[in-house]
Design an enzyme around this catalytic site. Structure first.
Site, short mmCIF file in Angstrom:
data_model
loop_
_atom_site.label_atom_id
_atom_site.label_comp_id
_atom_site.label_asym_id
_atom_site.label_seq_id
_atom_site.Cartn_x
_atom_site.Cartn_y
_atom_site.Cartn_z
N GLY A 86 59.31 25.95 44.56
CA GLY A 86 58.43 26.65 46.02
C GLY A 86 56.80 26.23 45.50
O GLY A 86 55.84 27.11 46.47
N ASP A 233 37.71 10.09 28.71
CA ASP A 233 39.29 9.77 29.49
C ASP A 233 40.44 9.78 28.69
O ASP A 233 40.01 8.55 28.21
CB ASP A 233 38.87 9.40 30.83
CG ASP A 233 40.34 8.88 31.57
OD1 ASP A 233 41.78 9.82 31.63
OD2 ASP A 233 40.56 8.38 32.50
N SER A 271 44.82 8.55 46.47
CA SER A 271 43.86 8.52 46.35
C SER A 271 42.87 6.48 45.79
O SER A 271 42.16 6.43 45.47
CB SER A 271 43.72 8.84 44.90
OG SER A 271 44.68 8.45 44.24
N HIS A 407 41.29 3.57 34.96
CA HIS A 407 41.91 4.30 33.10
C HIS A 407 41.57 2.67 32.21
O HIS A 407 42.13 1.87 33.10
CB HIS A 407 42.52 5.09 32.66
CG HIS A 407 42.56 6.04 34.89
ND1 HIS A 407 42.14 7.41 34.32
CD2 HIS A 407 44.22 5.99 35.19
CE1 HIS A 407 42.66 7.94 35.21
NE2 HIS A 407 43.50 7.44 35.82
#
Length: 599
Positions: A86, A233, A271, A407
């Site tokens: 939920g 990253d 994305s 990446h």
């Protein structure tokens, strides 16, 4: 005697000449690689910490604090996993920023992906952010999202370009272009009183990029000036070698456009803007009409078209109900669902439940993505269903590169360390194992092991006069968003929902006489989803005894209250149930108060 003097003089001249030669060599070396500047003595430490993005992939939110100023780098969201029932989104705990709101000077965005900007609407509900600095595409996406949430007047969104410089009393902020899977991606350089900090955002080194080139010269220059802390990253920290370039992926997809005789259906991450952009340009190149299905892809394409990233004639875009008006070899459908999400367009197409799109024999489905860990079974299920109803499904593989990461892999990470030569390193954006391996890569290049900080959300790294150490923690627990709740107050409800799904609940019903301070009847216990009561008579009987004793102790105390009774029931019953049933059910005390009749 004279000969000895001459010999001694000759030795002195030789030593002097050797020294002069060494001095010249040092001068030359200094010109090639000038010595790093000494840091001034700062009265306060610079504190660096993450509210999200460590030991996880998502909700990237990083803060840099010095005395009375704080700046933020990114404010992302994380999407829920299968255990978070939920939940619509997971965001950081912003309570530290709420308490220190007067210090906050601005939010700097590295790029426009949701895990870097998706938390902004929730942040603005709790914190006054004077200005958000973002590159062009990210700024457009942020404005669109703020309009959706009716938050346009809560802050100012200001676009920055690579050569812009912003200063506060204690910080100077600059930018360097990096490669990623979305246009306008930048790393952020922050000069502080305790040295420079560089955050990569999401990055890789792509020498034939679809977007701008990485500014390697600027990174090298900053490295020569001195980087006190690098934040980088870690998503691909486990991947050896180099990340394949995006242009090669587009070339491989181009070959499938040539081979396909029917409709083409492409599923990719919404994305991955660079890829979507060039896939649409491929469709235009081969005269295929473009159908876009899926809210997230529709939104991103609308914005990049408005910004001029797609110079495609409007007539090339058609609606789903217009597909039958064109030959099959003139149609390309771009849709969501590359991860097998049950309600995404591709999944509904595979189940033959989509309103307008039905698979017909000869359709080519290109899965331009790789399954995220945990999604493999869902993706394979969709592929099997598509194949069963006649589609030719093409997946990414070693011999068929139709997807690549945005990446950096290990060799690119090593290049970054070589360019920046950081004294300290904080791996960010990754699961714990990724952060750890990234830290090990740093020590193999040029960072001392004691200067690698593999930390968790909330841990503060304090930089002070050339010394780095871990300081006090700040609150950084995950906050769950349920539906339209913008405050995160639903977190307790979500945790209870998770407990119910695993351990069930037990309702403990007691009847008391509040005037006489005594039990009116023995307690009753109802179990739902925890264990089978009929097979656990001894456990239930002992539970009743434990509850009776706990309630009577409270009733016999000086100040018996309903709250004290409920706490006593939970604290006494919970350990007993776990010991005998290995369950931690949600215990709900129900108190029935019956006053004694007056005779």
């Amino acid at each position: 005697m004279e000969d000895k003097k001459q010999e001694s003089l000759q030795q002195v001249k030789s030593v002097v000449a050797d020294l002069e030669n060494k001095i010249e060599i040092k001068k030359l070396a200094d010109n090639i690689n000038p010595p790093k500047k000494k840091l001034p003595q700062a009265p306060f430490p610079t504190k660096v910490f993450a509210l999200g993005g460590l030991e996880e992939v998502g909700k990237n939110t990083y803060c840099i604090e010095y005395n009375d100023e704080i700046i933020m780098i990114d404010a992302g969201v994380k999407f829920p996993d299968a255990t978070q029932l939920g939940v619509s989104a997971v965001i950081p705990d912003f309570s530290y920023l709420v308490e220190n709101n007067s210090k906050l000077k601005g939010l700097f965005i590295t790029h426009g992906h949701e895990d870097h900007i998706g938390g902004i609407p929730y942040l603005l509900q709790q914190v006054e952010v004077p200005v958000i600095f973002a590159p062009a595409l990210a700024a457009a996406l942020i404005r669109d999202r703020l309009k959706e949430y009716k938050l346009q007047n809560k802050t100012v969104v200001k676009e920055y370009k690579e050569n812009d410089v912003y200063s506060t009393k204690n910080f100077t902020i600059q930018f360097a272009a990096v490669n990623h899977s979305i246009p306008d991606a930048f790393g952020v350089h922050v000069q502080t009183p305790n040295g420079a900090i560089f955050s990569t955002g999401d990055y890789k080194f792509d020498w034939t990029p679809l977007g701008h080139d990485a500014n390697v010269q600027r990174l090298a220059s900053w490295g020569n000036d001195g980087i006190e802390l690098l934040m980088a990253d870690s998503t691909n920290a486990e991947v050896e070698g180099y990340t394949i370039g995006e242009r090669k992926v587009i070339q491989n997809i181009d070959t499938h456009f040539l081979k396909s005789k029917g409709r083409i259906i492409i599923a990719s991450f919404a994305s991955n803007v660079h890829r979507l952009q060039h896939i649409i340009e491929l469709a235009n190149k081969y005269g295929r009409r473009i159908v876009v299905i899926g809210r997230s892809i529709e939104r991103i394409i609308k914005i990049i078209r408005q910004m001029g990233h797609l110079n495609i004639n409007d007539r090339m875009f058609i609606k789903p109900n217009e597909i039958d008006n064109f030959p099959k070899n003139q149609i390309m459908i771009l849709c969501t669902g590359s991860q097998g999400e049950p309600m995404a367009a591709l999944s509904r197409i595979s189940r033959m439940e989509h309103q307008t799109i039905k698979i017909i024999p000869g359709d080519t489905v290109i899965m331009s993505s790789s399954p995220i860990p945990g999604n493999r079974a869902d993706v394979e299920n969709v592929i099997n269903k598509l194949t069963r109803i006649g589609a030719n499904v093409i997946e990414n593989g070693a011999d068929n590169k139709i997807h690549t990461s945005g990446h950096a892999s290990q060799e690119e990470q090593k290049l970054l360390f070589t360019l920046l030569k950081p004294r300290c390193f904080m791996p960010m954006h990754g699961e714990y194992r990724m952060l750890k391996i990234h830290g090990e890569t740093a020590t193999k290049v040029n960072v001392k092991p004691q200067n690698v900080f593999v930390v968790a959300n909330g841990d503060q790294i304090e930089l002070h006069n050339g010394v780095g150490q871990v300081g006090k923690r700040v609150p950084a627990e995950a906050v769950f968003i349920d539906g339209k709740d913008m405050t995160g107050k639903a977190s307790n409800v979500i945790r209870e929902r998770n407990i119910l799904s695993k351990d069930g609940l037990m309702a403990v019903i007691i009847s008391i006489d509040s005037q006489a301070n005594k039990l009116s009847a023995p307690p009753r216990i109802v179990s739902r989803g925890s264990f089978y009561v009929r097979d656990s008579g001894n456990v239930i009987a002992e539970s009743i005894n434990i509850v009776t004793k706990a309630v009577q102790e409270v009733l016999n105390s000086q100040k018996p209250t309903f709250g004290a009774i409920k706490n006593a029931i939970k604290e006494s019953l919970s350990p007993f149930i776990f010991r005998y049933k290995r369950r931690n059910p949600l215990i709900i005390p129900v108190i029935l108060n019956k006053k004694a009749e007056v005779k």
